[in-house]
Design a protein around this motif. Structure first.
Motif, PDB file in Angstrom:
ATOM      1  N   SER A  28       0.860  -1.178   0.000  1.00 47.21           N
ATOM      2  CA  SER A  28       0.000   0.000   0.000  1.00 47.21           C
ATOM      3  C   SER A  28       0.898   1.231   0.000  1.00 47.21           C
ATOM      4  CB  SER A  28      -0.914   0.009   1.229  1.00 47.21           C
ATOM      5  OG  SER A  28      -0.158   0.254   2.398  1.00 47.21           O
ATOM      6  N   LEU A  29       0.346   2.347  -0.448  1.00 49.60           N
ATOM      7  CA  LEU A  29       1.119   3.586  -0.480  1.00 49.60           C
ATOM      8  C   LEU A  29       1.553   3.991   0.933  1.00 49.60           C
ATOM      9  CD1 LEU A  29       2.102   5.456  -2.686  1.00 49.60           C
ATOM     10  CD2 LEU A  29       0.017   6.819  -2.424  1.00 49.60           C
ATOM     11  N   ALA A  30       0.711   3.694   1.904  1.00 48.40           N
ATOM     12  CA  ALA A  30       1.050   4.013   3.300  1.00 48.40           C
ATOM     13  C   ALA A  30       2.279   3.237   3.759  1.00 48.40           C
ATOM     14  CB  ALA A  30      -0.139   3.716   4.204  1.00 48.40           C
ATOM     15  N   GLU A  31       2.444   2.016   3.242  1.00 50.31           N
ATOM     16  CA  GLU A  31       3.568   1.176   3.658  1.00 50.31           C
ATOM     17  C   GLU A  31       4.902   1.642   3.079  1.00 50.31           C
ATOM     18  OE1 GLU A  31       1.469  -3.194   4.312  1.00 50.31           O
ATOM     19  OE2 GLU A  31       1.960  -2.542   2.268  1.00 50.31           O
ATOM     20  N   VAL A  32       4.868   2.354   1.966  1.00 51.27           N
ATOM     21  CA  VAL A  32       6.118   2.801   1.345  1.00 51.27           C
ATOM     22  C   VAL A  32       6.311   4.307   1.491  1.00 51.27           C
ATOM     23  CG1 VAL A  32       6.184   0.891  -0.287  1.00 51.27           C
ATOM     24  CG2 VAL A  32       5.004   3.007  -0.924  1.00 51.27           C
ATOM     25  N   SER A  33       5.532   4.910   2.397  1.00 50.87           N
ATOM     26  CA  SER A  33       5.636   6.348   2.648  1.00 50.87           C
ATOM     27  C   SER A  33       5.837   6.592   4.131  1.00 50.87           C
ATOM     28  CB  SER A  33       4.373   7.077   2.175  1.00 50.87           C
ATOM     29  OG  SER A  33       4.107   6.822   0.816  1.00 50.87           O
ATOM     30  N   THR A  34       6.467   7.688   4.452  1.00 47.44           N
ATOM     31  CA  THR A  34       6.617   8.065   5.860  1.00 47.44           C
ATOM     32  C   THR A  34       5.511   9.006   6.308  1.00 47.44           C
ATOM     33  OG1 THR A  34       8.064   9.926   5.272  1.00 47.44           O
ATOM     34  CG2 THR A  34       9.126   7.811   5.747  1.00 47.44           C
ATOM     35  N   LYS A  35       4.818   9.623   5.339  1.00 50.28           N
ATOM     36  CA  LYS A  35       3.780  10.591   5.709  1.00 50.28           C
ATOM     37  C   LYS A  35       2.871  10.831   4.511  1.00 50.28           C
ATOM     38  CE  LYS A  35       3.486  15.316   7.641  1.00 50.28           C
ATOM     39  NZ  LYS A  35       4.316  16.496   8.029  1.00 50.28           N
ATOM     40  N   ILE A  36       1.553  10.837   4.760  1.00 51.61           N
ATOM     41  CA  ILE A  36       0.571  11.235   3.756  1.00 51.61           C
ATOM     42  C   ILE A  36      -0.340  12.258   4.411  1.00 51.61           C
ATOM     43  CG2 ILE A  36      -1.309  10.519   2.238  1.00 51.61           C
ATOM     44  CD1 ILE A  36      -0.045   7.764   2.092  1.00 51.61           C
ATOM     45  N   THR A  37      -0.296  13.477   3.938  1.00 49.05           N
ATOM     46  CA  THR A  37      -1.076  14.543   4.550  1.00 49.05           C
ATOM     47  C   THR A  37      -1.596  15.462   3.452  1.00 49.05           C
ATOM     48  OG1 THR A  37      -1.027  16.277   6.248  1.00 49.05           O
ATOM     49  CG2 THR A  37       0.952  16.022   4.903  1.00 49.05           C
ATOM     50  N   ASP A  38      -2.161  16.574   3.835  1.00 50.83           N
ATOM     51  CA  ASP A  38      -2.591  17.554   2.836  1.00 50.83           C
ATOM     52  C   ASP A  38      -2.406  18.961   3.387  1.00 50.83           C
ATOM     53  OD1 ASP A  38      -4.614  17.674   4.686  1.00 50.83           O
ATOM     54  OD2 ASP A  38      -6.239  17.174   3.310  1.00 50.83           O
ATOM     55  N   GLY A  39      -2.627  19.945   2.539  1.00 48.40           N
ATOM     56  CA  GLY A  39      -2.428  21.331   2.926  1.00 48.40           C
ATOM     57  C   GLY A  39      -3.616  21.901   3.672  1.00 48.40           C
ATOM     58  N   THR A  40      -3.710  23.208   3.663  1.00 47.52           N
ATOM     59  CA  THR A  40      -4.771  23.891   4.393  1.00 47.52           C
ATOM     60  C   THR A  40      -6.142  23.591   3.801  1.00 47.52           C
ATOM     61  OG1 THR A  40      -5.575  26.054   5.125  1.00 47.52           O
ATOM     62  CG2 THR A  40      -4.509  25.975   2.975  1.00 47.52           C
ATOM     63  N   HIS A  41      -7.145  23.607   4.660  1.00 48.46           N
ATOM     64  CA  HIS A  41      -8.532  23.476   4.217  1.00 48.46           C
ATOM     65  C   HIS A  41      -9.204  24.837   4.174  1.00 48.46           C
ATOM     66  CE1 HIS A  41      -8.597  19.027   5.749  1.00 48.46           C
ATOM     67  NE2 HIS A  41      -7.710  19.247   4.806  1.00 48.46           N
ATOM     68  N   ASP A  42      -8.484  25.869   4.592  1.00 41.54           N
ATOM     69  CA  ASP A  42      -8.996  27.232   4.568  1.00 41.54           C
ATOM     70  C   ASP A  42      -8.681  27.884   3.227  1.00 41.54           C
ATOM     71  OD1 ASP A  42      -9.860  26.950   7.214  1.00 41.54           O
ATOM     72  OD2 ASP A  42      -7.880  27.551   7.978  1.00 41.54           O
ATOM     73  N   THR A  43      -9.099  29.129   3.079  1.00 42.61           N
ATOM     74  CA  THR A  43      -8.801  29.892   1.875  1.00 42.61           C
ATOM     75  C   THR A  43      -8.080  31.169   2.278  1.00 42.61           C
ATOM     76  OG1 THR A  43     -10.816  29.015   0.837  1.00 42.61           O
ATOM     77  CG2 THR A  43      -9.757  30.885  -0.248  1.00 42.61           C
ATOM     78  N   PRO A  44      -6.775  31.075   2.516  1.00 44.19           N
ATOM     79  CA  PRO A  44      -6.027  32.261   2.927  1.00 44.19           C
ATOM     80  C   PRO A  44      -5.976  33.299   1.813  1.00 44.19           C
ATOM     81  CG  PRO A  44      -4.532  30.452   2.453  1.00 44.19           C
ATOM     82  CD  PRO A  44      -5.916  29.887   2.395  1.00 44.19           C
ATOM     83  N   LYS A  45      -5.917  34.558   2.211  1.00 42.21           N
ATOM     84  CA  LYS A  45      -5.883  35.646   1.232  1.00 42.21           C
ATOM     85  C   LYS A  45      -4.491  35.744   0.623  1.00 42.21           C
ATOM     86  CE  LYS A  45      -6.874  40.573   0.658  1.00 42.21           C
ATOM     87  NZ  LYS A  45      -7.296  41.818   1.343  1.00 42.21           N
ATOM     88  N   PRO A  46      -4.362  35.594  -0.697  1.00 44.47           N
ATOM     89  CA  PRO A  46      -3.034  35.666  -1.321  1.00 44.47           C
ATOM     90  C   PRO A  46      -2.519  37.095  -1.399  1.00 44.47           C
ATOM     91  CG  PRO A  46      -4.717  35.374  -2.995  1.00 44.47           C
ATOM     92  CD  PRO A  46      -5.422  35.289  -1.676  1.00 44.47           C
ATOM     93  N   ILE A  47      -1.210  37.225  -1.515  1.00 49.95           N
ATOM     94  CA  ILE A  47      -0.566  38.526  -1.666  1.00 49.95           C
ATOM     95  C   ILE A  47       0.296  38.505  -2.936  1.00 49.95           C
ATOM     96  CG2 ILE A  47      -0.579  39.042   0.804  1.00 49.95           C
ATOM     97  CD1 ILE A  47       2.308  38.094   0.941  1.00 49.95           C
ATOM     98  N   LYS A  48       0.850  39.649  -3.319  1.00 57.80           N
ATOM     99  CA  LYS A  48       1.615  39.742  -4.566  1.00 57.80           C
ATOM    100  C   LYS A  48       2.985  39.092  -4.459  1.00 57.80           C
ATOM    101  CE  LYS A  48      -0.640  43.879  -6.408  1.00 57.80           C
ATOM    102  NZ  LYS A  48      -0.433  45.260  -6.910  1.00 57.80           N
TER     103      LYS A  48
END
Length: 451
Positions: A28-48
């Motif tokens: 499984s992918l979990a067995e050959v990886s050290t970490k499976i995660t994701d980024g933010t679930h929010d919508t931060p305001k971008p800047i230039k």
């Protein structure tokens, strides 16, 4: 790589994801990886300016579009990075929306943040991230079919991503396979860059030559009379400054017969008969490919009234978006009895006045496209009538200069088409290599350099 029972050759075994060499594991992918995660679930305001911030739209097939990414303040990035810290040769996977399952290898060493993208950190003791990324790309359709949750849009949870089964040869063999496929990826990237460069040069050259801002050397100076040897000047016109020895006409003014709408299409008559030019054929490369046209059982009266000749131009009468209105293509020399559909308008150039290839290029130039779009009508669809197309401006140098311009620009188009065909062929070769190498059907020699 179907899990259905198949003939299993010696040295191979049937697994839940297909037939693989007996010395390859299925993990499984979990067995050959050290970490499976994701980024933010929010919508931060971008800047230039700030720390790069990627969303699902920036993760393409084996490419991360940093050139169009957003940016976040360091303080916002730092909070996201605590949970999701992408590093060199980690894998990004889109896990929600239209691009779900698309993966790309992290090929930068600076920090960035993610949203709606999963992060897979390969266990470097057992996994080569480059190999794993190729496997996930290869298995994408099966992954989506077996794991994607039903709903309004595709979605893969982190748990589902961890359950993905992948073949796991030795680390040394993974690296050898990754090296071979990476070489082809590098060739694909270089071809894509070269095509983009050629297209940019082509666009600029067309704009310069078709407006007279740049003249071919043989037409740039006077060759006789009092001005012999002197450079030709310009004159004002409704299209701005144009060469003083050029004229402005219209499509109606350079046509030998009145323009014409095509025959009425009936689905019951398709499948046999004469090749039929349709709207979809306008958006292919020029000239129109007769061999690819749909067949239509046109009557003798229709064949006589709507038969196409070499050099005929065709314009779309309607479009979902304004930018697609009156888009045109050109018909080549052909021995076939070809007809055209009622959703198209035909223009037949007067050969004594205009080179038909030059006229086609003129109709794609900026001054023509602006006129055609400005004179279209938009309701549910964008439409255009014969009057608006007839009044489209045509810049007219001498026939000799028209032919020279058309020849140069057609040669440039042909060069790009050749490169695009080479790119498509190389992609096919890579798919074949993936099928062979990622299933163990072809084994590569392993050396210390592959590690």
């Amino acid at each position: 790589m179907s899990a259905l029972e198949q003939h299993v050759p010696d040295g191979f075994r049937q697994s839940e994801i297909g037939i693989f060499p007996t010395d390859w594991k299925i993990n499984s992918l979990a067995e050959v990886s050290t970490k499976i995660t994701d980024g933010t679930h929010d919508t931060p305001k971008p800047i230039k300016e700030g720390i790069p911030f990627l969303t699902a739209i920036h993760v393409k097939e084996n490419h991360i579009a940093f050139e169009s990414c957003y940016f976040l303040p360091k303080s916002v990035h730092d909070e996201i990075y605590k949970r999701c810290n992408p590093e060199y040769e980690d894998i990004l996977m889109v896990n929600i929306g239209a691009g779900t399952g698309t993966t790309a290898l992290v090929n930068v060493k600076y920090p960035f943040s993610l949203k709606n993208v999963a992060l897979i950190k390969p266990d470097k003791k057992v996994s080569d991230g480059r190999f794993l990324n190729q496997v996930l790309s290869f298995l994408k359709d099966e992954i989506l079919e077996s794991l994607s949750a039903g709903g309004a849009q595709p979605f893969l949870s982190l748990s589902q991503i961890g359950q993905i089964n992948v073949p796991t040869p030795s680390k040394e063999e993974q690296t050898a396979i990754a090296n071979a496929l990476s070489d082809v990826d590098a060739l694909l990237t270089e071809l894509e860059k070269l095509i983009a460069k050629k297209q940019a040069i082509n666009t600029a050259t067309k704009q310069q030559l078709l407006t007279g801002k740049t003249r071919l050397p043989q037409f740039a100076t006077y060759t006789e009379g009092e001005k012999q040897g002197q450079p030709k000047g310009t004159k004002p016109s409704e299209l701005g400054e144009i060469p003083e020895d050029w004229d402005i006409s219209t499509i109606e003014g350079v046509s030998i017969v009145p323009m014409q709408n095509g025959l009425f299409y009936e689905p019951a008559r398709k499948g046999k008969g004469a090749p039929l030019i349709n709207v979809s054929d306008m958006y292919t490369s020029a000239p129109i490919d007769v061999a690819s046209l749909e067949l239509f059982n046109a009557s003798k009266v229709e064949l006589k009234a709507f038969k196409v000749k070499e050099g005929d131009l065709f314009f779309t009468r309607s479009s979902i978006v304004p930018s697609g209105i009156a888009f045109c293509n050109i018909f080549p020399k052909s021995d076939e009895n070809v007809v055209f559909d009622s959703h198209l308008i035909r223009v037949r150039a007067n050969p004594e006045v205009v080179n038909y290839q030059y006229l086609y290029l003129n109709c794609l130039a900026k001054h023509s496209r602006q006129h055609l779009i400005a004179n279209s009508k938009t309701a549910t669809m964008t439409t255009i009538d014969q009057k608006a197309i007839n009044s489209c401006p045509v810049l007219l140098p001498t026939k000799e200069e028209q032919t020279a311009i058309a020849t140069i620009l057609s040669d440039m188009d042909s060069e790009i088409q050749t490169l695009e065909q080479r790119l498509a062929k190389t992609r096919q070769i890579k798919q074949g290599m993936m099928q062979e190498l990622l299933t163990g059907r072809t084994r590569l020699p392993i050396s210390k350099e592959a590690v």
